[in-house]
Scaffold this active site. Structure first.
Site, PDB file in Angstrom:
ATOM      1  NE  ARG A 123     108.121 -38.868  30.731  1.00  0.00           N
ATOM      2  CZ  ARG A 123     106.921 -38.444  30.329  1.00  0.00           C
ATOM      3  NH1 ARG A 123     106.815 -37.606  29.317  1.00  0.00           N
ATOM      4  NH2 ARG A 123     105.826 -38.873  30.914  1.00  0.00           N
ATOM      5  CB  CYS A 145     100.010 -46.416  31.180  1.00  0.00           C
ATOM      6  SG  CYS A 145      98.469 -46.292  32.103  1.00  0.00           S
ATOM      7  CE  LYS A 170     104.201 -38.243  23.288  1.00  0.00           C
ATOM      8  NZ  LYS A 170     103.361 -39.240  23.969  1.00  0.00           N
ATOM      9  CB  CYS A 178      92.836 -42.214  31.527  1.00  0.00           C
ATOM     10  SG  CYS A 178      94.193 -41.278  30.800  1.00  0.00           S
ATOM     11  CB  CYS A 198     100.666 -43.408  28.622  1.00  0.00           C
ATOM     12  SG  CYS A 198     100.092 -41.726  28.928  1.00  0.00           S
ATOM     13  NE  ARG A 212     106.396 -33.893  25.415  1.00  0.00           N
ATOM     14  CZ  ARG A 212     105.416 -34.405  26.166  1.00  0.00           C
ATOM     15  NH1 ARG A 212     105.448 -35.665  26.548  1.00  0.00           N
ATOM     16  NH2 ARG A 212     104.381 -33.659  26.507  1.00  0.00           N
ATOM     17  CE  LYS A 267     101.714 -34.998  25.550  1.00  0.00           C
ATOM     18  NZ  LYS A 267     101.235 -36.192  26.294  1.00  0.00           N
ATOM     19  CB  CYS A 313      99.036 -41.222  36.282  1.00  0.00           C
ATOM     20  SG  CYS A 313      98.366 -40.265  34.918  1.00  0.00           S
TER      21      CYS A 313
HETATM   22 FE1  SRM Z   1     101.789 -40.248  28.557  1.00  0.00          FE
HETATM   23  C1  SRM Z   1     100.160 -37.594  30.004  1.00  0.00           C
HETATM   24  C2  SRM Z   1     102.945 -41.223  31.462  1.00  0.00           C
HETATM   25  C3  SRM Z   1     103.804 -42.295  26.890  1.00  0.00           C
HETATM   26  C4  SRM Z   1      99.852 -39.818  25.682  1.00  0.00           C
HETATM   27  N1  SRM Z   1     101.611 -39.481  30.401  1.00  0.00           N
HETATM   28  C5  SRM Z   1     100.955 -38.369  30.805  1.00  0.00           C
HETATM   29  C6  SRM Z   1     101.273 -38.043  32.270  1.00  0.00           C
HETATM   30  C7  SRM Z   1     102.450 -37.139  32.292  1.00  0.00           C
HETATM   31  C8  SRM Z   1     100.081 -37.515  33.101  1.00  0.00           C
HETATM   32  C9  SRM Z   1      99.950 -36.029  33.244  1.00  0.00           C
HETATM   33  O1  SRM Z   1      99.918 -35.307  32.235  1.00  0.00           O
HETATM   34  O2  SRM Z   1      99.834 -35.590  34.383  1.00  0.00           O
HETATM   35  C10 SRM Z   1     101.643 -39.478  32.767  1.00  0.00           C
HETATM   36  C11 SRM Z   1     102.571 -39.527  33.977  1.00  0.00           C
HETATM   37  C12 SRM Z   1     102.339 -40.783  34.774  1.00  0.00           C
HETATM   38  C13 SRM Z   1     103.412 -41.081  35.741  1.00  0.00           C
HETATM   39  O3  SRM Z   1     103.138 -41.023  36.970  1.00  0.00           O
HETATM   40  O4  SRM Z   1     104.521 -41.406  35.365  1.00  0.00           O
HETATM   41  C14 SRM Z   1     102.125 -40.106  31.488  1.00  0.00           C
HETATM   42  N2  SRM Z   1     103.191 -41.405  29.068  1.00  0.00           N
HETATM   43  C15 SRM Z   1     103.493 -41.775  30.344  1.00  0.00           C
HETATM   44  C16 SRM Z   1     104.489 -42.918  30.380  1.00  0.00           C
HETATM   45  C17 SRM Z   1     105.436 -42.859  31.564  1.00  0.00           C
HETATM   46  C18 SRM Z   1     103.686 -44.231  30.367  1.00  0.00           C
HETATM   47  C19 SRM Z   1     104.444 -45.491  30.656  1.00  0.00           C
HETATM   48  O5  SRM Z   1     103.843 -46.297  31.373  1.00  0.00           O
HETATM   49  O6  SRM Z   1     105.546 -45.702  30.171  1.00  0.00           O
HETATM   50  C20 SRM Z   1     105.128 -42.715  29.004  1.00  0.00           C
HETATM   51  C21 SRM Z   1     106.277 -41.751  29.026  1.00  0.00           C
HETATM   52  C22 SRM Z   1     106.871 -41.595  27.671  1.00  0.00           C
HETATM   53  C23 SRM Z   1     108.117 -40.766  27.609  1.00  0.00           C
HETATM   54  O7  SRM Z   1     109.153 -41.266  28.016  1.00  0.00           O
HETATM   55  O8  SRM Z   1     108.042 -39.647  27.103  1.00  0.00           O
HETATM   56  C24 SRM Z   1     103.982 -42.093  28.226  1.00  0.00           C
HETATM   57  N3  SRM Z   1     101.867 -40.861  26.593  1.00  0.00           N
HETATM   58  C25 SRM Z   1     102.726 -41.834  26.165  1.00  0.00           C
HETATM   59  C26 SRM Z   1     102.315 -42.327  24.888  1.00  0.00           C
HETATM   60  C27 SRM Z   1     102.961 -43.445  24.107  1.00  0.00           C
HETATM   61  C28 SRM Z   1     103.930 -42.958  23.077  1.00  0.00           C
HETATM   62  O9  SRM Z   1     104.202 -41.762  22.992  1.00  0.00           O
HETATM   63  O10 SRM Z   1     104.421 -43.805  22.333  1.00  0.00           O
HETATM   64  C29 SRM Z   1     101.166 -41.624  24.542  1.00  0.00           C
HETATM   65  C30 SRM Z   1     100.290 -41.852  23.277  1.00  0.00           C
HETATM   66  C31 SRM Z   1     100.879 -41.283  22.057  1.00  0.00           C
HETATM   67  C32 SRM Z   1     100.451 -39.867  21.881  1.00  0.00           C
HETATM   68  O11 SRM Z   1     101.099 -38.988  22.440  1.00  0.00           O
HETATM   69  O12 SRM Z   1      99.441 -39.634  21.220  1.00  0.00           O
HETATM   70  C33 SRM Z   1     100.904 -40.703  25.622  1.00  0.00           C
HETATM   71  N4  SRM Z   1     100.296 -38.894  27.923  1.00  0.00           N
HETATM   72  C34 SRM Z   1      99.609 -38.950  26.740  1.00  0.00           C
HETATM   73  C35 SRM Z   1      98.574 -37.960  26.750  1.00  0.00           C
HETATM   74  C36 SRM Z   1      97.542 -37.690  25.623  1.00  0.00           C
HETATM   75  C37 SRM Z   1      98.081 -36.790  24.584  1.00  0.00           C
HETATM   76  C38 SRM Z   1      97.022 -36.412  23.579  1.00  0.00           C
HETATM   77  O13 SRM Z   1      97.360 -36.168  22.439  1.00  0.00           O
HETATM   78  O14 SRM Z   1      95.855 -36.311  23.926  1.00  0.00           O
HETATM   79  C39 SRM Z   1      98.656 -37.309  28.005  1.00  0.00           C
HETATM   80  C40 SRM Z   1      97.759 -36.160  28.529  1.00  0.00           C
HETATM   81  C41 SRM Z   1      98.091 -34.861  27.917  1.00  0.00           C
HETATM   82  O15 SRM Z   1      99.082 -34.673  27.205  1.00  0.00           O
HETATM   83  O16 SRM Z   1      97.299 -33.946  28.161  1.00  0.00           O
HETATM   84  C42 SRM Z   1      99.741 -37.931  28.716  1.00  0.00           C
HETATM   85 FE1  SF4 Z   2      98.074 -41.692  33.217  1.00  0.00          FE
HETATM   86 FE2  SF4 Z   2      96.222 -42.108  31.395  1.00  0.00          FE
HETATM   87 FE3  SF4 Z   2      98.773 -41.978  30.689  1.00  0.00          FE
HETATM   88 FE4  SF4 Z   2      97.933 -44.067  32.016  1.00  0.00          FE
HETATM   89  S1  SF4 Z   2      97.224 -43.458  29.980  1.00  0.00           S
HETATM   90  S2  SF4 Z   2      99.799 -42.885  32.484  1.00  0.00           S
HETATM   91  S3  SF4 Z   2      96.407 -43.200  33.348  1.00  0.00           S
HETATM   92  S4  SF4 Z   2      97.595 -40.323  31.494  1.00  0.00           S
END
Ligand code: SRM
Ligand code: SF4
Length: 584
Positions: A98, A449, A230, A494, A498, A167, A228, A455
């Site tokens: 990324r 997402c 943001k 899930c 995201c 981030r 993390k 993922c």
């Molecule tokens: Fe996310 C984890 C994809 C935005 C909350 N996110 C992941 C991972 C890296 C899975 C992993 O940990 O193994 C996913 C990778 C999937 C893949 O194959 O690409 C993933 N997140 C994404 C993306 C690519 C979704 C998308 O369809 O665009 C976004 C990348 C953003 C970026 O450029 O940095 C993405 N993730 C978000 C958002 C939205 C936002 O930030 O506006 C959230 C919710 C906001 C937040 O953080 O509360 C988000 N991602 C998570 C979480 C839950 C965090 C938490 O507080 O519990 C995880 C899991 C974790 O961190 O343990 C996670």
């Molecule tokens: Fe993966 Fe869950 Fe984030 Fe979708 S919401 S990209 S399934 S970690």
């Protein structure tokens, strides 16, 4: 406690700052990730030997966590998992990279180079994310270093795109008010730079930089943040960045066409776990106003309060939103004021009208054009009927402006000189790339997402399933003559959130293959969360559940009333005012 007493107390603590933030690992107390950070020598770990080990396509266990700070996730193709297991092969490991791109802005030249890297080293596609970043999926270990070096040659990088640090900083990407946008964009970059980790590990490992014995992290310390972090900046009246979903948000305050400062928002986040009511999404609190001279201090000190008071024992309670709810918002703000050495005055008035994108052509005050394209789930790829990857590359070669990623996974070709406007239109047409003219407003306002197959946390499909779900939803909308109204649909595989599903007027969150929890009632401005309406149901039941509500909406909505507000007003579901009420 009186603020002045608290200020003294916290200032004393600030002097012994390292004692607040753990510098050694206590196995009885801290999560194992804290050990990995402490032992990593500022994020070096054993990443270099891991890359050199050709026996496996993966990296060592501890390095799995550390590579995230460098912008990399190890993944495996989940569609192939069972087959490989049967063949007694290790999973087909590859890596997702990324890039950190503040505000999502890249030049055409940078875009061309990034697309070339995708062709050479990854799956031949680029993925635009919900935080305005580019992702490359499917990079094998042997190509990791070359890809990251290539990204750095474009003058972009991947450090801090993931990991327990601040981030990619988001901001409103559509520069129709060029002056304010340009100023806010500068702040986006400044905040991003200011909060970057200082370790030389990234340069040593990926860019063969000179080895430096020790590094210092003046803001983070050697255990970085508990989780993390943001940051986003919104420019009213648009909340396309979903500022309330961020740990730290800034809302631009403009007076007489001058940017005078920002309202400060803290404690937003989406992630939660099914069945665990101690985890929940939360919209951030507005805690005051800061002028331009105070922005970096505010950003740094919100980070420092979280560094010192965040939960390092249980990672699922470690985000700033839980720190705030466990301290209490007033106590948190008092601590922040003490760290800052001044108090933030009251927040200023502002108004948001929506959190989606505006598609099509827009002319700015300088006579340049900006074109927002609809890219389903941000996937830049050539398919049989749409040649998005090739078409955008062709445009990049004749366009001397920027490519900007929207926070809703779309792409804006920006600062198009009027002389090439027709050419750009022609390329889009021959490659069948949409500018949002034919899709329903609901489809244009939908997010999914990534989920399967890359993922590792996905429980159900999202990106691959959303289009066919929206087809069926559109049939119902057409039946009730409301196909022309926008409804935000947000689907994730899930509850990590995201695609910010808990801010969708209709939210679908994966529970198991083909099964989703259905949430209703978020506002279209990003101020209010939705709430669980039905649990663990499949497509047929979701559509049957929505049908009568949509029928009612078609018959008895107020003028301009949005679906999320309608379901609250008519009592279909209760409004969620605050994350702590999400499960009540
Ligand atoms: Fe996310 C984890 C994809 C935005 C909350 N996110 C992941 C991972 C890296 C899975 C992993 O940990 O193994 C996913 C990778 C999937 C893949 O194959 O690409 C993933 N997140 C994404 C993306 C690519 C979704 C998308 O369809 O665009 C976004 C990348 C953003 C970026 O450029 O940095 C993405 N993730 C978000 C958002 C939205 C936002 O930030 O506006 C959230 C919710 C906001 C937040 O953080 O509360 C988000 N991602 C998570 C979480 C839950 C965090 C938490 O507080 O519990 C995880 C899991 C974790 O961190 O343990 C996670
Ligand atoms: Fe993966 Fe869950 Fe984030 Fe979708 S919401 S990209 S399934 S970690």
């Amino acid at each position: 406690m009186a603020t002045s007493k608290l200020i003294n107390e916290v200032q004393n603590k600030v002097e012994i700052n390292d004692a607040i933030q753990p510098t050694s690992f206590d196995p009885g107390k801290h999560s194992d990730v804290e050990r990995i950070k402490v032992e990593s020598n500022y994020l070096r770990g054993t990443i270099t030997p891991s890359l050199q080990n050709s026996v496996t396509g993966s990296v060592a266990d501890d390095d799995l966590m550390l590579i995230k700070f460098h912008g990399i996730y190890q993944q495996d193709d989940r569609d192939l998992r069972n087959e490989r297991r049967k063949q007694k092969l290790e999973p087909l490991y590859s890596f997702m990279i990324r890039a950190r791109i503040p505000g999502g802005v890249a030049t055409s030249q940078q875009y061309i180079q990034m697309a070339e890297l995708a062709t050479k080293y990854s799956s031949g596609s680029l993925r635009l994310t919900t935080r305005q970043a580019y992702q490359w999926h499917g990079v094998f270990k042997r190509n990791l270093k070359k890809t990251i070096a290539g990204i750095n040659e474009t003058m972009l990088d991947t450090i801090a795109a993931c990991g327990d640090v601040n981030r990619n900083v988001m901001s409103n990407p559509l520069p129709e008010t060029s002056k304010i946008h340009a100023e806010v964009f500068e702040w986006t970059k400044r905040i991003s730079e200011h909060l970057l980790p200082q370790t030389r590990a990234y340069h040593e490992i990926w860019l063969d930089g000179e080895k430096v014995e020790s590094s210092e992290e003046p803001i983070y310390g050697q255990t970085y943040l508990p989780r993390k972090f943001k940051t986003a900046i919104a420019i009213p009246p648009y909340n396309d960045v979903d500022v309330f979903a961020n740990d730290l948000g800034f809302i631009a305050i403009v007076e007489n066409n001058e940017l005078i400062g920002f309202n400060v928002v803290v404690g937003g986040g989406m992630g939660s776990s099914h069945g665990d009511q101690t985890t929940y999404p939360r919209v951030g609190n507005i805690i005051g106003f800061c002028d331009l001279s105070q922005v970096l201090a505010v950003a740094e000190n919100v980070v420092k309060v979280q560094r010192d008071f965040g939960n390092r024992e249980v990672r699922k309670h470690a985000r700033l939103k839980y720190t705030i709810d466990s301290l209490g918002i007033d106590n948190f703000v008092a601590k922040l004021h003490a760290y800052l050495g001044f108090e933030l005055p009251e927040a200023r008035d502002y108004q948001f009208i929506h959190n989606g994108d505006r598609y099509g052509w827009i002319e700015d005050e300088n006579g340049n054009w900006h074109l927002t394209l609809y890219i389903h789930s941000g996937r830049i790829i050539d398919s049989e009927d749409k040649k998005i990857f090739s078409g955008l590359l062709e445009i990049a070669k004749i366009h001397n402006g920027e490519f900007r990623i929207s926070p809703n996974q779309n792409l804006i070709i920006s600062n198009i000189n009027p002389t090439i406007k027709d050419k750009v239109s022609a390329i889009l047409k021959t490659h069948n790339i949409s500018i949002g003219e034919t899709e329903s407003p609901t489809r244009l306002n939908s997010i999914a997402c990534v989920a399967f197959p890359t993922c590792s946390l996905a429980m159900a499909e999202a990106e691959r399933y959303l289009p066919s779900f929206v087809d069926k939803l559109e049939e119902i909308l057409s039946e009730y003559s409301i196909r022309d109204l926008p409804i935000n649909v947000r689907m994730t595989g899930c509850p990590n959130g995201c695609g910010r599903p808990f801010l969708g007027e209709i939210g679908m969150v994966g529970k198991a293959p083909g099964k989703y929890n259905l949430y209703l009632g978020a506002s279209h401005t990003g101020h209010r969360l939705n709430k669980l309406f039905r649990e663990n149901i499949g497509e047929q039941e979701i559509l049957e559940t929505l049908r009568p509500i949509l029928k009612d909406y078609s018959e008895s909505r107020l003028t301009d009333e949005r679906f999320g507000d309608f379901v609250i007003r008519t009592g279909v579901i209760k409004a969620v005012e605050n994350g702590l009420d999400f499960h009540k």
